[in-house]
Write an enzyme that holds these catalytic residues in place. Structure first.
Site: not given
Ligand code: MOS
Length: 752
Positions: A254, A481, A642, A645, A652, A715-716, A719
Site C-alpha cells: 500500500f 497484489g 482499457r 484483466n 483492485q 490508465k491505471g 488508487e
Molecule cells: Mo502506492 S501509495 O503509489 O504504493
C-alpha cells in the site's frame, strides 16, 4: 494493438491470477521466507525518546548472552554514506527529498522508535532477548509531534518533488479572481482533519542480506527492486551490478515499501560485520515507526457558488506534517485544481516539521486526503443550496482540465455518475438528513467523486521466444497484489500471438530489465507498455529472420504483409504460406530470440490531461442510540481506460474501497504528544477493516478507448478506487444522522 487473428483476444477478459494458488497454498515465497545457509538473526533496538541525543549505549550485557554475535550501534557500525536523494531511478516519483535517516551513524534522535542498535545472534530468540538488555541513556529534549501546536512554524516546501511528474505539484496556485470567494452568493468554509494512518500490510518489512566477496544479495520486501539496488549500492559505495535485490512476491504494501527504509541498510551492515547472512524482520510494533505513514493533515476548504449551484470559487489550503530531516510532500491539492469547473481556484500547501518518521505515500496519497475534504465540502454546499449532491457534481463537471487548459485524453465521469446512481438506486434517496430508516436504524446514502492521474514512467522489459514455441516476458517489476504477474503474461501473450498457457512472466529481480516504481497505479501503463513493445520487437526479429531466409516460405515478407497468430507467421494474402516460430528458430539452430525495450512516455502529457475517474456510492446504517455505523452497501463505477484483466481490475477496485472504508471509519494512528510516541502497537489497536466490517461492494467499469495515454490504452486503476470513498462515507453519515464529521475516522463517539 496487435492484430491476432486466430487467437481469442486476451486483454480485458476475466483471467484468474496466476499467483493466487501459490499464495493460498504457501507456495509464494516472501522476503523473510527464503532459506539461506547459516543465516543469523537481527533484531532492532528502537529509541524510547522522540527528540534528543544518545548519551551512552551499554551493550555489554547483551553481548555476553549465548549466541550473540554482535551488537551494532552508532559507535561501532560500519560507516556508510547516505545519498542526498534517496530516489535514484527518475524524478517522476520521488516521495521525499533530503537525506534519508543516517541510521546507526550518529547519536541524533529524530523520532520515537528510531533504530539505535541491532543485535545479531544465532537464533531469533537469542537476539530478541539480548535486544532487551541493551541499555541506552539519552539527553532528552521536549518532543514536537502536534501539527496544530506548530502552526506558527509552517513553511512552504522548498523542493518541487517529482519535478518531472506530469501533474506537477507547485505549492501555491491562483487561478482566476483571487477575490472570488468574497463575492460568492453562497459560501461553505470548513476545516477537515485526517490523522496519521499506517499502511499495515500483512507482510512485515523484512530483509535477508548476504555478502559474497564484495557482492551483496538482498531478499527485501520492496515495491521497487531497481531502486533498492541503486540505493544500497550508493550507501555502501559499491557498483550497482554488485547488488542483487530479489522480491518475487509482496504480502501487501500500500505504499509502505516504495522506498528503502533503514532495515535493508542495517541488515547489510550487520551481515558485513558478522560475515554471515542476516535476516532482519521488523516487528508489527516497530512497523509504526520503521516506515512512513499517511501524514497528519489539516485542510481548509472554502467553496463559493451561485444559488443555482455553479462553483465560482474554491480555496483549498493544506497543512501536512513532515519529519525533522526530510520534506515529504504529496498531491494533496492537485485534484482540487481539476476536478470541478470552478473558474476561480486558490490552493496553498504548507508543511510543518515534527519528531516523526518521514511520511510516505499511502493508498492514493494526496488525492485521497484532498478529495476527502473537497468532496465533503461539496456535500455541505449541496445541503446549503438544497441541490441533490450528485446533481451538484454534474452541474460542475469539468469538460476540460482547468488547471492547465488541456483537453482530457478521455473521460467518462458523467457516465460513471449515471451508471453508479442507477446501480445503487440513488433516486430512492430522500434529501433530508435522518429521513430514511430501516427498522431502528437510520439509513444514509452518500456519494463522492474519485480521480487519479495516469502516470507512466520509463520502464524496460524483455521478451524471449523459445524454439519450443513458448515465451517469457521479463521485467524488474513488482506485484504487491494488483496482478502484475498475470497482466504481464496476458499482455505478452497477446502481443506475441501465443496461447496464454505458452507464456510465462518473470519479475521481482533486479537482474531483470529495469522497471519503474510499483506505485502510483502506473505499473500497467509503464511495465505493461514495455512488455507490449518488447513482445512486438521480439516477433519482428523473428519475422526478419524468416524474411531474410531463402528457405522460408516468408522470404521477403514485410510486417505489413503478414499476420501473427497461434505462434505462427503467415502471409495475409495466402495464409497457407507461413511457418511457426519454432520452425524458424530450429532451422536457424537458435534456442531463442529476444528483444529488450525501454518504453517511455512521449509528449502526450503536454497535449492531454490524462486521469482515471470514478463515482463512489455508499449506504450506511447508524444505530441512533449507540452511534454504531455500519456500511451496508457500496457501488463504484470507474473509467480507467482499457482494462487488461477484468477480474483483477475488479478486485483492485473492491480492495481499494475496503481501504477507503478503513480510512473513513477505523484507521487512526494515535500520538501521545507528551512522549512523542505512537500508542498503537498492533492490529488490535490499529483497526483495518475485517470481513465483518465489509458489506457487499460492487465495482464496475465504463468501457473507455483511449489511444492517447500509452500503447495499451490503460490508465491505471487501483488508487482511483480509494479516492472519494472516505468522503462518500462521511456524506452518508451526515445523511443518516445530520452530523457532519470533519475529522477522520468517523467513530461512534463522534456520531453520538
Ligand atoms: Mo502506492 S501509495 O503509489 O504504493
Amino acid at each position: 494493438m496487435s492484430q491476432t487473428v486466430g487467437n481469442p483476444p486476451l486483454i480485458g477478459k476475466p483471467i484468474e491470477r496466476i499467483d493466487g494458488r501459490l499464495k493460498v497454498t504457501g507456495g509464494a515465497r516472501y522476503a523473510a521466507e527464503f532459506k539461506r545457509e547459516s543465516v543469523t538473526y537481527g533484531v532492532l533496538v528502537m529509541s524510547t525518546i522522540a527528540n534528543g541525543r544518545i548519551r551512552t549505549i551499554d551493550a555489554r550485557a547483551a553481548e555476553a548472552q549465548p549466541g550473540v554475535l554482535a551488537v551494532i550501534t552508532h559507535v561501532n557500525a560500519p560507516r556508510v554514506r547516505f545519498p542526498e536523494r534517496p530516489q535514484t531511478v527518475d524524478d517522476y516519483v520521488a516521495p521525499a527529498f533530503g537525506r534519508s535517516l543516517p541510521v546507526l551513524q550518529d547519536d541524533t534522535i529524530y523520532f520515537n522508535g528510531q533504530p539505535v542498535a541491532v543485535v545479531v545472534a544465532e537464533t531469533l530468540e537469542q537476539a530478541e532477548y539480548a535486544a532487551t538488555l541493551v541499555r541506552v541513556a539519552y539527553d532528552e529534549r521536549k518532543p514536537v509531534t502536534s501539527l496544530e501546536a506548530e502552526m506558527a512554524r509552517v513553511f512552504q516546501p522548498q523542493e518541487g518533488l517529482g519535478k518531472n511528474s506530469p501533474t506537477g505539484r507547485p505549492a501555491d496556485v491562483v487561478r482566476g479572481d483571487p477575490q472570488a470567494l468574497s463575492k460568492a452568493e453562497v459560501v461553505v468554509d470548513e476545516t477537515y482533519t485526517i490523522p496519521i494512518e499506517h499502511h499495515n500490510p500483512m507482510e512485515l518489512l523484512s530483509t535477508i542480506a548476504e555478502w559474497s566477496g564484495g557482492k551483496l544479495t538482498l531478499h527485501d520486501k520492496t515495491q521497487w527492486v531497481s531502486n533498492v539496488q541503486g540505493y544500497i549500492a550508493l550507501v555502501f559505495g559499491i557498483p550497482e551490478e554488485d547488488v542483487q535485490v530479489i522480491c518475487p512476491f509482496i504480502g501487501g504494501a500500500f505504499g509502505s515499501s516504495l522506498r528503502p527504509w533503514s532495515h535493508p541498510v542495517v541488515a547489510a551492515m550487520a551481515a558485513r560485520v558478522v560475515r554471515r547472512p542476516v535476516k532482519l524482520v521488523v516487528t508489527r510494533k516497530q512497523m509504526f515507526s520503521s516506515h512512513g505513514h499517511r501524514p497528519y493533515t489539516v485542510q481548509r476548504v472554502a467553496l463559493g457558488a451561485s444559488r443555482d449551484g455553479r462553483l465560482t470559487a474554491i480555496v483549498h489550503e493544506g497543512y501536512a506534517q513532515t519529519s525533522l530531516y526530510e520534506e515529504n510532500t504529496e498531491n494533496l491539492l492537485n485534484a482540487t485544481r481539476m476536478l470541478y469547473a470552478s473558474p476561480n481556484c486558490i490552493t496553498k500547501y504548507r508543511l510543518v516539521r515534527g519528531n516523526v518518521q518521514t511520511p510516505l505515500y499511502m493508498r492514493a496519497p494526496g488525492e485521497c486526503s484532498g478529495v476527502f475534504a473537497l468532496d465533503s465540502a461539496m456535500d455541505e454546499l449541496a445541503y446549503k443550496l438544497k441541490i441533490d449532491p450528485l446533481e451538484l457534481r454534474i452541474r460542475n463537471h469539468a469538460d476540460k482540465d482547468l488547471s492547465n487548459g488541456l483537453p482530457w485524453s478521455s473521460k467518462s465521469l458523467l457516465e460513471c455518475y449515471k451508471q453508479g446512481a442507477e446501480r445503487f438506486g440513488w433516486s430512492r434517496r430522500t434529501m433530508e438528513p435522518r429521513s430514511m430508516r430501516n427498522g431502528r436504524y437510520l439509513v444514509g446514502m452518500g456519494m463522492a467523486t474519485g480521480t487519479y492521474p495516469m502516470y507512466r514512467f520509463p520502464s524496460s522489459a524483455r521478451a524471449r521466444i523459445f524454439s519450443d514455441g513458448t515465451a517469457v516476458v521479463q521485467s524488474a517489476a513488482s506485484d504487491m497484489g494488483p496482478g502484475t504477474w498475470t497482466t504481464m503474461k496476458i499482455i505478452g501473450a497477446e502481443a506475441l500471438a501465443l496461447d496464454l498457457s505458452r507464456v510465462r512472466s518473470e519479475l521481482g529481480d533486479s537482474t531483470l530489465p529495469k522497471a519503474a516504481v510499483h506505485g502510483g497505479s502506473a505499473t500497467t501503463a509503464s511495465v505493461g507498455s514495455a512488455v507490449h513493445e518488447a513482445s512486438l520487437a521480439a516477433r519482428a526479429k523473428l519475422l526478419a529472420l524468416a524474411s531474410g531466409d531463402e528457405r522460408s516460405p516468408l522470404r521477403g515478407a514485410t510486417e505489413a504483409q503478414v499476420s501473427f497468430a497461434n505462434g505462427r507467421i503467415s502471409l495475409k494474402s495466402d495464409s497457407s504460406r507461413g511457418e511457426t516460430y519454432s520452425d524458424i528458430l530450429r532451422r536457424n539452430r537458435m534456442e531463442s530470440i529476444e528483444a529488450t525495450v525501454e518504453s517511455k512516455p512521449g509528449n502526450e502529457y503536454e497535449k492531454f490531461s490524462m486521469h482515471a475517474f470514478a463515482a463512489h456510492f455508499v449506504e450506511v446504517r447508524v444505530d441512533p442510540e449507540l452511534g454504531v455505523l455500519r456500511v451496508s452497501r457500496a457501488v463504484s463505477v470507474c473509467g480507467g481506460g482499457r482494462i487488461m484483466n477484468e477480474q483483477t481490475a475488479r478486485t483492485q477496485i473492491t480492495g481499494a474501497v475496503v481501504g477507503g472504508l478503513g480510512m473513513a471509519l477505523t484507521e487512526e494512528t494515535v500520538m501521545d504528544h507528551r512522549m512523542g510516541r505512537i500508542v498503537n502497537s498492533s492490529l488490535a489497536e490499529y483497526h483495518v477493516p475485517v470481513n465483518a466490517d465489509i458489506p457487499q461492494i460492487e465495482a464496475f467499469f465504463v468501457e473507455e478507448r483511449d489511444d492517447k495515454v500509452n500503447p495499451l490504452g490503460a490508465k491505471g486503476i487501483g488508487e482511483v478506487g480509494y479516492v472519494g470513498v472516505a468522503a462518500a462515507v462521511a456524506n452518508a453519515a451526515y445523511h443518516a444522522t445530520g452530523k457532519r464529521i470533519r475529522q477522520l475516522p468517523i467513530t461512534l463517539d463522534k456520531l453520538l
